[in-house]
Design a protein around this motif. Sequence first.
Motif, PDB file in Angstrom:
ATOM      1  N   ALA A 159       0.837  -1.200   0.000  1.00 21.64           N
ATOM      2  CA  ALA A 159       0.000   0.000   0.000  1.00 21.64           C
ATOM      3  C   ALA A 159       0.873   1.252   0.000  1.00 21.64           C
ATOM      4  O   ALA A 159       1.853   1.338   0.742  1.00 21.64           O
ATOM      5  CB  ALA A 159      -0.934  -0.008   1.200  1.00 21.64           C
ATOM      6  N   GLY A 160       0.511   2.198  -0.854  1.00 27.43           N
ATOM      7  CA  GLY A 160       1.241   3.459  -0.936  1.00 27.43           C
ATOM      8  C   GLY A 160       2.317   3.496  -1.994  1.00 27.43           C
ATOM      9  O   GLY A 160       2.889   4.558  -2.257  1.00 27.43           O
ATOM     10  N   THR A 161       2.625   2.346  -2.617  1.00 25.39           N
ATOM     11  CA  THR A 161       3.652   2.306  -3.655  1.00 25.39           C
ATOM     12  C   THR A 161       3.111   1.656  -4.910  1.00 25.39           C
ATOM     13  O   THR A 161       2.290   0.738  -4.850  1.00 25.39           O
ATOM     14  CB  THR A 161       4.891   1.512  -3.200  1.00 25.39           C
ATOM     15  N   THR A 162       3.551   2.142  -6.064  1.00 28.12           N
ATOM     16  CA  THR A 162       3.189   1.537  -7.341  1.00 28.12           C
ATOM     17  C   THR A 162       4.397   1.573  -8.263  1.00 28.12           C
ATOM     18  O   THR A 162       5.342   2.334  -8.030  1.00 28.12           O
ATOM     19  CB  THR A 162       2.030   2.280  -8.029  1.00 28.12           C
ATOM     20  N   GLY A 163       4.342   0.749  -9.297  1.00 33.95           N
ATOM     21  CA  GLY A 163       5.434   0.710 -10.265  1.00 33.95           C
ATOM     22  C   GLY A 163       4.920   0.350 -11.640  1.00 33.95           C
ATOM     23  O   GLY A 163       3.821  -0.198 -11.776  1.00 33.95           O
ATOM     24  N   LYS A 164       5.722   0.640 -12.655  1.00 31.29           N
ATOM     25  CA  LYS A 164       5.329   0.366 -14.030  1.00 31.29           C
ATOM     26  C   LYS A 164       5.763  -1.030 -14.444  1.00 31.29           C
ATOM     27  O   LYS A 164       6.863  -1.472 -14.116  1.00 31.29           O
ATOM     28  CB  LYS A 164       5.968   1.390 -14.973  1.00 31.29           C
ATOM     29  N   GLY A 165       4.896  -1.693 -15.204  1.00 30.60           N
ATOM     30  CA  GLY A 165       5.222  -2.995 -15.759  1.00 30.60           C
ATOM     31  C   GLY A 165       5.723  -2.870 -17.181  1.00 30.60           C
ATOM     32  O   GLY A 165       6.387  -1.905 -17.540  1.00 30.60           O
TER      33      GLY A 165
END
Lengths: 112, 115
Positions: free
Chosen positions: B52-58
Amino acid sequence: EDKVVQSPLSLVVHEGDTVTLNCSYEVTNFRSLLWYKQEKKAPTFLFMLTSSGIEKKSGRLSSILDKKELFSILNITATQTGDSAIYLCVGAGGTSYGKLTFGQGTILTVHP
Amino acid sequence: TAGITQAPTSQILAAGRSMTLRCTQDMRHNAMYWYRQDLGLGLRLIHYSNTAGTTGKGEVPDGYSVSRANTDDFPLTLASAVPSQTSVYFCASSDSAGTYNSPLHFGNGTRLTVT
């Protein structure tokens, strides 16, 4: 670039036949190889393989990994119509998010 | 039944419109993912979130955005849809970010057609 190649792309058999599905992989920082079965909707998990030469078995399904040849097979014995599905082979690499590389899938059709 | 719920099941969307695909899991998994599945190309990762709170590109993030305000929800937004975004979208989760030691659980997918 990481790559997972499955063969054959499609297969038609009759109930009772035995099938072998193939998967070759090139995955950076390889950690494991997974097999999924996809029927109408969500892929469902079958096996995770991390060690070479150790067969994993679940009922009529079994799978084995060869880390030297970068290869895995999924065997289904005494096939049933319920085995008709797309079978997905997935290579897992050890990056920060555990990058997965999916094969194109093998479409298996089992006729009565 | 515990699992991942995606909504809507299917949608037809006019090009240029925006849309949010919803995904909720009740397994308290840390990691969540969005994939698209296209014939002959397999599943390709759009975006992911390790926690939760973090995202990234695939692999194919262009034209999509995500947020992860809490553990359970991971919506995928198309800001201005284009026909090449016609696909089946799967949300998935796993117990840990390193999916080599915990398999993915998938939702039932959203079939999106952009006209």
